[in-house]
Design a protein around this motif. Structure first.
Motif, PDB file in Angstrom:
ATOM      1  N   SER A 116       3.844   1.912  -4.992  1.00  0.00           N
ATOM      2  CA  SER A 116       5.126   1.996  -4.266  1.00  0.00           C
ATOM      3  C   SER A 116       6.023   3.028  -4.909  1.00  0.00           C
ATOM      4  O   SER A 116       5.992   3.272  -6.117  1.00  0.00           O
ATOM      5  CB  SER A 116       5.792   0.629  -4.175  1.00  0.00           C
ATOM      6  OG  SER A 116       5.803   0.031  -5.434  1.00  0.00           O
TER       7      SER A 116
ATOM      8  N   THR B 123       5.192   3.680   0.373  1.00  0.00           N
ATOM      9  CA  THR B 123       3.934   3.541  -0.344  1.00  0.00           C
ATOM     10  C   THR B 123       3.178   4.858  -0.260  1.00  0.00           C
ATOM     11  O   THR B 123       3.134   5.482   0.797  1.00  0.00           O
ATOM     12  CB  THR B 123       3.071   2.437   0.295  1.00  0.00           C
ATOM     13  OG1 THR B 123       3.774   1.204   0.175  1.00  0.00           O
ATOM     14  CG2 THR B 123       1.736   2.313  -0.407  1.00  0.00           C
TER      15      THR B 123
ATOM     16  N   PRO C 158      -2.890   1.911  -3.519  1.00  0.00           N
ATOM     17  CA  PRO C 158      -1.498   2.185  -3.165  1.00  0.00           C
ATOM     18  C   PRO C 158      -0.588   2.066  -4.387  1.00  0.00           C
ATOM     19  O   PRO C 158      -0.903   1.352  -5.338  1.00  0.00           O
ATOM     20  CB  PRO C 158      -1.190   1.073  -2.160  1.00  0.00           C
ATOM     21  CG  PRO C 158      -2.071  -0.063  -2.580  1.00  0.00           C
ATOM     22  CD  PRO C 158      -3.322   0.569  -3.130  1.00  0.00           C
TER      23      PRO C 158
END
Lengths: 401, 400
Positions: free
Chosen positions: B340, B346, B338
């Protein structure tokens, strides 16, 4: 090794099989001393063709040659306790060990990460496995084709409604090997900072998935699975067209005005003269129709003539060639891409593909032709391991080397 | 970036499109500070916080600099003096016209490394050819040799050449940095993306050069070991999607025996014409049709699981949804990490295919918008004051 090599002074022990041998070669080409450790009788890669003059022989495998230029060869039976001992002794002064055994196999021979790290805390162990050292697929079987399937590389080649088309070459292995060489270098830089070696866990499936340009991005951006589109590139700016005497690659990313003026002067522009086509976005949306019109335009051209005129107008066109044409390519010739490698035992010299980059200070070079089976066993035993000829003969007699 | 292998290395990055950004992305993942120099109006390549552009540009910082102005070039030269590596993918004349080529930069920073990743290289009669990845892989033979049975080119639906160019560029940078650490010397690397993709055509090139043999499309004839069955077989549809396939590769006799057991010992498997590998290869079309009958009755996932239980190489011909969402192996190993993005959202990006036990590469930030890091680059790296930075914006040297 010559001091002029960028990687001279680095010692690599290469235990890898036919799937990962390119990694060590990339380092050897730049001056690392890469010792290919083969079982007595030779690496299995030596049984893979094509062979020189189609005569199968362990010292005539072009497959082995391609992946093992610039390496030395030591035959050593790692399953024999004395063989494993000799390997441990070599590992004391090595910088990198590359292996591609099934996960756990090296440890089962008493040569796993803990053992090697204890012998030489600065050693880097690069483990290249189809699915890496962990996870539910860890022990699954795979060849290059299965890896290209499971990584998404296979699905996007070919025509919709028909079977996916396998990439030319062994590109899962090649992707993994390039990442292998990159990983070895990253681990060497990390070692310079900490003084500690490391265990590098490289997954061929992941390396291959990383080498598919657009598929993951499209999924995370639009939640879609990219389809097969024949030769229409996913960006929609390239497609194969057919000239009178063969295929070419169209490209609509060059200066549109000069391209369409040319097509117009041939009386073949059709509705592409509409001003909307000046916009890249319109060409993107209308790609199929646009290339249909351009196909009609090129079909009476000879492809060399088309290419020369296109490049004069700075249109990024290319001929869709057979690989044989590479050997007559003026550009590759002028840059010395193909290199002559002498094989004195055959009394012949062969042309190999060479450097993918020209370093002006520490050039890529041919240090030695690919090794014969065990060619350097005697000298490595004597010079690196301090083993006298009489003891070496005993080792050979016992099948250790 | 403490602890990362390339911490402390700064790269001034003029590359664009795909190959160059792939190279500098790999270096950025491992801790290099990659400073992108870009035009305010970039090519329409999409949102850098998502998808491919995020993949290509994550972990980098961006300065929107007007290189058409002499003062813009001066800023770039000052940044080069504070960098270890300068990378571009232009033809020779572009960097030279700015005084940013290796010979010029050596005067500013004697141990600088410059890597130029042009399409066909800086030298030779075709060095000015305009090219992209898809045209380079056509020139190298891939497009032609990845063909349908009737010879129609069907090659690469994407630009593998750009990925090869990128890996070769990253490796060149690492090797040149290693050499500099060892000797204190910088150098110039002239990388031809055409040569990078040609180098991995593989053993076909040796067969041409040594045996003078014309290469034909391999289709599903294995290039690593004689195998039959070896290919892709259509499976049962999944959720209405009938484009489902499993890849199967059976090489040795024990594998064949396990394969036959796994598919339930059909009577045809005893047919003498399939008894040996040689015979299976000779009768492969007939064999493939029979195997397709078995695969068509089950999902690609079931076929793979059944065969892998018998230690037969098999895998789903995975599409984007399979690799990014379904594949349990890639999921377990965290291959889609992931990152951000603005608004506390995300997204996920392509991971790094190797883990280093003392500290792997990391994904630290999404791709920067053009000029997103002007303040940091001018203020922190070059030490310009606020008033000096404002003046550069006012003069049109830096785009806000």
């Amino acid at each position: 090794m010559s001091e002029s090599g960028a990687l001279s002074g680095l010692r690599v022990l290469d235990l890898s099989d036919h799937r990962a041998q390119l990694a060590g070669r990339l380092l050897a080409d730049m001056g690392a001393d890469v010792i290919k450790v083969e079982p007595p009788g030779g690496d299995r890669a030596r049984t893979i063709g094509p062979f020189v003059d189609d005569q199968p022989h362990r010292d005539r495998s072009l497959f082995f040659w391609f992946y093992n230029l610039n390496k030395r060869s030591l035959t050593l039976d790692l399953t024999h306790p004395r063989g494993a001992d000799l390997f441990r002794q070599l590992a004391k002064s090595a910088d990198v060990v590359i292996e591609s055994f099934a996960p756990g196999h090296l440890a089962a021979m008493g040569l796993g990460w803990e053992e090697l790290h204890a012998i030489n805390p600065a050693l880097i162990l690069l483990s290249i496995a189809p699915f890496g050292q962990t996870g539910p697929y860890r022990d699954f079987e795979a060849d290059d084709t299965v890896l290209t399937a499971l990584s998404g590389m296979l699905y996007v080649n070919g025509y919709p409604g028909r079977a996916p088309v396998r990439p030319l070459g062994l590109q899962a292995y090649h992707s993994a090997s390039y990442f292998g060489a990159i990983a070895a270098m990253c681990a060497l830089f990390a070692r310079d900072k900490s003084g500690q070696g490391s265990w590098v866990d490289l997954s061929m499936q992941e390396a291959t998935a990383a080498a598919v340009e657009h598929v993951a991005g499209s999924y995370f951006e639009n939640r879609i699975a990219e389809p097969r589109r024949g030769t229409l590139h996913w960006s929609r700016f390239f497609r194969v067209g057919k000239c009178r005497d063969g295929y070419i690659m169209h490209c609509t990313l060059g200066d549109w005005t000069s391209l369409i003026e040319w097509v117009k002067s041939d009386g073949k522009a059709g509705d592409l003269i509409a001003p909307e086509y000046d916009q890249v976005m319109h060409r993107f949306l209308m790609a199929e129709h646009l290339f249909d019109v351009l196909d009609e335009w090129v079909k009476d051209y000879g492809r060399d003539e088309l290419l020369e005129r296109a490049q004069l107008l700075r249109q990024p066109y290319a001929i869709v060639r057979r690989p044989e044409a590479l050997f007559d390519d003026e550009q590759l010739g002028a840059r010395g891409f193909f290199v002559e490698v002498e094989h004195p035992e055959l009394g012949r010299t062969f042309r190999y593909p060479g450097a993918p980059y020209l370093f002006n200070g520490t050039p890529w070079r041919v240090y030695r032709r690919p090794p014969l089976v065990g060619e350097h066993t005697a000298s490595i035993l004597r010079d690196e391991l301090g083993i006298e000829a009489t003891e070496a003969a005993v080792l050979a007699g016992e099948g250790v080397v | 970036m403490p602890g990362l292998p390339l911490e402390g290395v700064r790269i001034l990055d003029f590359t664009w499109v795909v190959a160059g950004p792939v190279a500098t992305r790999i270096l950025a993942d491992h801790g290099a500070e990659v400073v992108k120099i870009e035009r305010k109006v970039p090519p329409p390549l999409g949102n850098r916080k998502l998808g491919l552009q995020c993949d290509l540009h994550r972990n980098k910082v961006s300065l929107a600099l007007n290189m058409a102005e002499p003062r813009g070039v001066e800023i770039a030269r000052r940044l080069a003096a504070k960098s270890d590596l300068v990378m571009d993918n232009f033809s020779a004349r572009v960097m030279r016209s700015w005084g940013m080529d290796y010979e010029s930069l050596v005067a500013v920073k004697p141990d600088i490394i410059c890597i130029s990743m042009s399409g066909l290289g800086h030298t030779g009669p075709r060095s000015s050819y305009v090219s992209y990845g898809p045209t380079l892989q056509a020139l190298a033979g891939y497009t032609m040799l990845m063909a349908e049975a009737d010879g129609t080119p069907a090659g690469y639906g994407y630009s593998y050449a750009d990925m090869c160019g990128g890996y070769t560029g990253a490796l060149a940078a690492l090797i040149a940095l290693w050499n500099r650490k060892r000797t204190g010397q910088g150098q110039f690397v002239d990388l031809s993306q055409f040569e990078a993709v040609t180098a991995v055509v593989g053993t076909s090139l040796m067969d041409i050069s040594v045996n003078n043999r014309e290469q034909k499309p391999f289709g599903y004839v294995s290039q690593e070991a004689p195998a039959a069955p070896h290919g892709v077989y259509r499976c049962r549809a999944r959720d209405g999607d009938d484009d489902r396939w499993v890849a199967i590769s059976v090489r040795s006799q024990p594998e064949w025996d396990r394969f036959v057991d796994a598919i339930g010992k059909p009577p045809w498997a005893d047919d003498p014409k399939f008894r040996t590998l040689y015979l299976r290869m000779r009768n492969r079309e007939e064999l493939d049709a029979l195997i397709s009958r078995w695969t068509s009755e089950r999902s690609a996932e079931d076929a793979m699981a059944t065969l892998q239980r018998a230690r037969v190489a098999a895998g789903v011909v995975a599409n984007g949804i399979d690799i990014c969402r379904r594949d349990p192996q890639l999921k377990e190993r965290g291959f889609w990490p992931p990152v951000s993005t603005p608004g506390d959202k995300t997204t996920h990006v392509t991971g790094i295919p190797f883990k280093i036990s003392t500290g792997s590469g990391t994904i630290r930030s999404a791709g920067p918008e053009v000029g997103e890091n002007n303040e940091y680059i001018l203020g922190e790296i070059l030490g310009l004051s606020r008033s000096e930075r404002d003046e550069l914006v006012k003069a049109g040297i830096v785009w806000p």
